[in-house]
Design a protein around this motif. Structure first.
Motif, short mmCIF file in Angstrom:
data_model
loop_
_atom_site.label_atom_id
_atom_site.label_comp_id
_atom_site.label_asym_id
_atom_site.label_seq_id
_atom_site.Cartn_x
_atom_site.Cartn_y
_atom_site.Cartn_z
N VAL A 58 0.87 -1.17 0.00
CA VAL A 58 0.00 0.00 0.00
C VAL A 58 0.91 1.23 0.00
CG1 VAL A 58 -1.73 1.27 1.31
CG2 VAL A 58 -1.79 -1.23 1.25
N PRO A 59 0.87 2.05 -1.06
CA PRO A 59 1.81 3.17 -1.18
C PRO A 59 1.71 4.13 0.00
CG PRO A 59 0.39 2.99 -3.14
CD PRO A 59 -0.09 1.99 -2.18
N ALA A 60 2.86 4.70 0.38
CA ALA A 60 2.89 5.69 1.45
C ALA A 60 2.60 7.05 0.85
CB ALA A 60 4.25 5.67 2.14
N THR A 61 1.34 7.30 0.51
CA THR A 61 1.03 8.56 -0.14
C THR A 61 0.46 9.52 0.88
OG1 THR A 61 -1.32 8.46 -0.64
CG2 THR A 61 0.13 7.09 -1.94
N SER A 62 0.48 10.78 0.57
CA SER A 62 -0.24 11.73 1.40
C SER A 62 -1.10 12.56 0.47
CB SER A 62 0.71 12.60 2.20
OG SER A 62 1.52 13.32 1.30
N ASP A 63 -2.24 12.98 0.99
CA ASP A 63 -3.25 13.63 0.16
C ASP A 63 -3.94 14.60 1.11
OD1 ASP A 63 -5.72 14.30 -0.89
OD2 ASP A 63 -6.12 12.30 -1.71
N SER A 64 -3.94 15.88 0.71
CA SER A 64 -4.42 16.89 1.65
C SER A 64 -5.90 16.69 2.00
CB SER A 64 -4.23 18.29 1.05
OG SER A 64 -4.91 18.36 -0.18
N SER A 65 -6.66 15.99 1.13
CA SER A 65 -8.09 15.85 1.39
C SER A 65 -8.40 14.70 2.35
CB SER A 65 -8.85 15.63 0.09
OG SER A 65 -8.63 14.31 -0.38
N SER A 66 -7.40 13.92 2.71
CA SER A 66 -7.66 12.77 3.56
C SER A 66 -6.66 12.75 4.71
CB SER A 66 -7.52 11.49 2.73
OG SER A 66 -7.33 10.37 3.58
N PRO A 67 -7.08 12.44 5.92
CA PRO A 67 -6.14 12.41 7.04
C PRO A 67 -5.14 11.26 6.88
CG PRO A 67 -8.37 11.78 7.76
CD PRO A 67 -8.47 12.17 6.32
N ASP A 68 -5.50 10.21 6.17
CA ASP A 68 -4.58 9.09 6.01
C ASP A 68 -4.88 8.40 4.68
OD1 ASP A 68 -3.03 6.82 6.11
OD2 ASP A 68 -3.31 6.55 8.26
N ALA A 69 -4.26 8.91 3.62
CA ALA A 69 -4.58 8.43 2.27
C ALA A 69 -4.17 6.97 2.08
CB ALA A 69 -3.90 9.31 1.23
N SER A 70 -3.11 6.53 2.76
CA SER A 70 -2.69 5.14 2.62
C SER A 70 -3.75 4.20 3.19
CB SER A 70 -1.36 4.90 3.35
OG SER A 70 -0.34 5.62 2.72
N LEU A 71 -4.25 4.57 4.35
CA LEU A 71 -5.30 3.77 4.98
C LEU A 71 -6.51 3.67 4.03
CD1 LEU A 71 -6.32 2.27 7.47
CD2 LEU A 71 -6.96 4.47 8.47
N ASP A 72 -6.85 4.81 3.41
CA ASP A 72 -7.97 4.79 2.46
C ASP A 72 -7.69 3.85 1.29
OD1 ASP A 72 -9.94 6.42 3.59
OD2 ASP A 72 -8.88 8.25 2.99
N LEU A 73 -6.43 3.81 0.83
CA LEU A 73 -6.10 2.91 -0.27
C LEU A 73 -6.23 1.44 0.15
CD1 LEU A 73 -3.02 4.71 -1.88
CD2 LEU A 73 -5.31 4.43 -2.86
N ALA A 74 -5.80 1.16 1.36
CA ALA A 74 -5.92 -0.22 1.85
C ALA A 74 -7.40 -0.62 1.93
CB ALA A 74 -5.26 -0.35 3.22
N ILE A 75 -8.22 0.31 2.45
CA ILE A 75 -9.66 0.05 2.58
C ILE A 75 -10.29 -0.15 1.21
CG2 ILE A 75 -11.85 1.13 3.26
CD1 ILE A 75 -10.19 2.44 5.60
N SER A 76 -9.92 0.70 0.24
CA SER A 76 -10.48 0.57 -1.11
C SER A 76 -10.10 -0.77 -1.72
CB SER A 76 -9.96 1.66 -2.04
OG SER A 76 -10.35 2.90 -1.56
N HIS A 77 -8.83 -1.18 -1.52
CA HIS A 77 -8.44 -2.48 -2.06
C HIS A 77 -9.31 -3.58 -1.47
CE1 HIS A 77 -5.80 -5.66 -3.72
NE2 HIS A 77 -6.21 -6.31 -2.64
N ILE A 78 -9.50 -3.54 -0.17
CA ILE A 78 -10.29 -4.60 0.49
C ILE A 78 -11.73 -4.55 0.00
CG2 ILE A 78 -11.23 -5.33 2.72
CD1 ILE A 78 -8.50 -4.50 3.95
N ASN A 79 -12.32 -3.37 -0.05
CA ASN A 79 -13.71 -3.29 -0.51
C ASN A 79 -13.87 -3.75 -1.95
OD1 ASN A 79 -14.88 -2.50 1.92
ND2 ASN A 79 -14.61 -0.31 1.51
N ALA A 80 -12.82 -3.59 -2.74
CA ALA A 80 -12.92 -4.01 -4.15
C ALA A 80 -12.59 -5.48 -4.34
CB ALA A 80 -12.00 -3.15 -5.02
N HIS A 81 -11.69 -6.05 -3.52
CA HIS A 81 -11.20 -7.40 -3.80
C HIS A 81 -11.61 -8.45 -2.77
CE1 HIS A 81 -8.55 -6.11 -7.13
NE2 HIS A 81 -8.46 -4.99 -6.43
N SER A 82 -11.87 -8.05 -1.54
CA SER A 82 -12.19 -9.08 -0.55
C SER A 82 -13.61 -9.56 -0.79
CB SER A 82 -12.06 -8.54 0.87
OG SER A 82 -13.32 -8.14 1.38
#
Lengths: 456, 456
Positions: free
Chosen positions: B337-361
């Motif tokens: 999960v990339p270590a990205t930062s995004d001003s619109s999200s407090p934790d963009a990496s966490l959001d990416l992990a969640i999106s992966h799970i919601n899409a693939h799990s």
């Protein structure tokens, strides 16, 4: 609300994505959205009623030429006194209800520092397909937002002007809220129902709001779970010890309060012992309200003895199919429950009434009129319907009357939600476990044991 | 239990009729039936294990000749130490659980002497279709009886000897109870699954217990609601601040405790920041247990740097399909999960992990390893799965472990029951109203108002 002219698939995908952010929005933000929608719809009353008048003109023409049932025309009319205000009030009622999300319904300590919790959460994406009743758009939008679900709305052509006017207002109102505009999708394109019903990868629940034909069609053409009911075949049973006044009140209201409703009674079961005592008063009250009485031979001959001949002349003869018919009209099928006794049953007649209901009713709502508490409790336990009443009108089967604010419909399903479905019926739950690195392999025979302590 | 050789329709009709009497049986009678079944199965252990040994012999031959997967053979074996005793204990556990029926979950005073109550009741008739796992018969019979539901059991050919032996014992035990023999139907006839799946007028819920193929087949061939899951694609996500020891314990247990189970982890998501710090320890622990690591380029190169070359040589390269694959084996797909930062999200990496799970799990069970409570709570709210865990193994997703006694299966449905399904998941509710002749026409604008007082 997205006034989309894009494909159903785009609408569904877009709803599904925005459902994620709606699901984690705090209740303050969801309530705020309802306030803003309420204000906008209050302000736009005139413009919406004008659009509705257009629909009414077309519907009345269609009804006169016989292509649209009269009952649909009635349901379409937003200008009936109080109807628009009820719609607005419904939004405020939903706003004032407790948050259905994040409710903990179970907490168990599995082990030290290992806690299991069951918490309510939204279902995801709802597809609502409706025919007339334009106020449903506001109801459903309010219920969907409050329960954190995205919704795709597909209206019928009868309500298209009203639908578009209400949608436009809600859509621009949503722009001022934290609810993503895409969370409430409006599909205007015609003939896309089949396509929508195939989108089970995006849509979690279908709610058809309309007549029997629509509901049956939806149930037969989708693998998505369907919430609702096709038929509303409700019965009232007059037991041998029924109070005559209560019998009259309950039967007349169940049949006449709104005959086109799904919770109106279609069948009247009468214990043989009261055919000549209680039934005549009930029958006269029904006839006075213009109800056709469709009788089996026993009830007919009893009424012929007891009623004035002018009334007796109105009695009709029932065939077996009348007991499986949802008249949605001022007609009721009357059937006698034999006064039998059977040593293996404390009340064989009651059992026969229950068997008739379980075999012929649509599992919607059925009522017993009796002064015997034991008979009433037995009836309510043994009748397999969403609503089972004692000395009360079947017409109480309604989300507003139950105190749920508004409702998305009444379900006769055997799973998930049954009866009037409000906010709670639009939620599901997830299990959360908070641990400190515990693993399942540490537990079991010869190893650590689970504590399974109920908390709170 | 009816050892019927009659048609599926006869079996279903008969179950449906006897469901009515089972539904109103007091809990004492239902518990008594469980005691008698427990005694009978205890006494018949030897005879049942002999029958099971026959099944095992045939299954091993089929497995050797490649016509039956090894995982099915394992599930068939009742002679594994403790398995028979667990099955027996499961019946007693169910007996000792509180009655799931007649529980009042809502009480509202609609008006004086007009009370609404929501009470739990059985669903009706369950159809359980299973492949191996003969102990399921006892589990399901116990759960069905306790929850007041009739059940139709259809076993697979692999377990036919065990199935018949257990059924014979339960059947004669039932004759000594108040539960009608017909309430638990055994269908032995082959090739009748399609016919059973059409019987939606008698059957209320289908529960397939078996592999992905069976569940998918059932879902595609019936209009009856299906409870269960086709896939069990669970993930563990190591956040940037994961505790290294907890990471190791949780990942190893999630993958290795029982790789053929639906709640075993198939995907390991790793925050880029910990690829070279925490992942190597986890990887070595997995390799030590014989797990194949299927890596994306980033995780592979990080591990190649950190691991001894003998271990690094074992790393495999992932393709996109590996993140959608339920291996059911000692394999795990690792994704960075990339270590990205995004001003619109407090934790963009966490959001990416969640999106992966919601899409693939498969929305079964997903776990986060982190020391940050906020990140954990956010993950548990935003991941749309039946189980969402913090610092705990995905293997806890199980009815026994949750304290439900035994379970009929684990549901990834979005309606009715989600997660491990025990007694409560086999119930629905009905609304009772007790009145004194009140009618709906008395209430409304300008008339009487509802009180809607919450009771108790």
């Amino acid at each position: 609300m997205s006034l989309t002219s894009s494909t159903p698939e785009d609408a569904a995908r877009s709803a599904s994505l925005s459902a994620r952010s709606l699901a984690i929005l705090p209740v303050t933000a969801r309530n705020e959205a309802l306030s803003i929608i309420h204000q906008a719809l209050s302000k736009a009353k005139l413009e919406i009623l004008e659009a509705n008048a257009n629909d009414m003109t077309l519907a009345m023409q269609a009804s006169n030429s016989g292509t649209l049932p009269q009952s649909l025309v009635k349901r379409l009319d937003l200008s009936k006194p109080g109807k628009y205000e009820d719609m607005l009030q419904g939004i405020l009622d939903v706003r004032s209800l407790p948050d259905p999300l994040n409710q903990t319904t179970l907490r168990t300590r599995l082990d030290d520092n290992l806690e299991l919790e069951r918490v309510s959460c939204p279902i995801g994406v709802l597809l609502i397909i409706f025919e007339a009743r334009p106020e449903v758009i506001a109801n459903i939008a309010a219920l969907a937002i409050k329960s954190g679900n995205a919704a795709i709305l597909k209206g019928g052509k009868e309500s298209s002007h009203s639908f578009e006017a209400i949608s436009r207002v809600i859509s621009s109102a949503l722009d001022e809220t934290q609810v993503l505009n895409q969370a409430i999708q409006l599909v205007k394109t015609r003939n896309v129902i089949d396509e929508l019903l195939q989108l089970d990868r995006y849509i979690d629940l279908v709610i058809p709001r309309g007549g029997n034909e629509l509901v049956k069609y939806v149930k037969e053409h989708t693998r998505i779970p369907v919430l609702g009911h096709a038929d509303g075949l409700c019965s009232v049973y007059l037991h041998k010890d029924a109070d005559p006044e209560i019998a009259k009140r309950v039967v007349v209201d169940s049949k006449c309060d709104y005959p086109a409703a799904c919770n109106a009674a279609e069948t009247l079961l009468v214990h043989a012992d009261v055919l000549e005592t209680i039934l005549p008063g009930v029958a006269e009250a029904l006839l006075a309200r213009g109800v056709s009485l469709i009788c089996d031979p026993q009830s007919k001959s009893a009424l012929q003895k007891q009623l004035p001949s002018s009334s007796a002349a109105l009695l009709q003869e029932a065939t077996e199919t009348d007991y499986d018919t949802e008249f949605l009209d001022l007609k009721i099928a009357i059937k006698t429950v034999p006064a039998t006794s059977d040593s293996s049953s404390p009340d064989a007649s009651l059992d026969l009434a229950i068997s008739h209901i379980n075999a012929h009713s649509s599992s919607h709502t059925d009522s017993i009129v009796t002064t015997d508490q034991n008979a009433a409790e037995y009836f309510m336990n043994a009748v397999d319907s969403a609503g089972v009443y004692w000395n009360a009108s079947t017409r109480f089967a309604d989300g507003m009357r139950y105190g749920f604010g508004t409702e998305v419909g009444i379900s006769t399903n055997k799973i998930h939600s049954r009866g009037p479905v409000g906010l709670e019926g639009l939620t599901i739950y997830k299990y959360k476990i908070r641990g400190q690195g515990q693993v399942a392999g540490e537990y079991g025979a010869g190893k650590k044991a689970y504590k399974h302590e109920k908390l709170q």
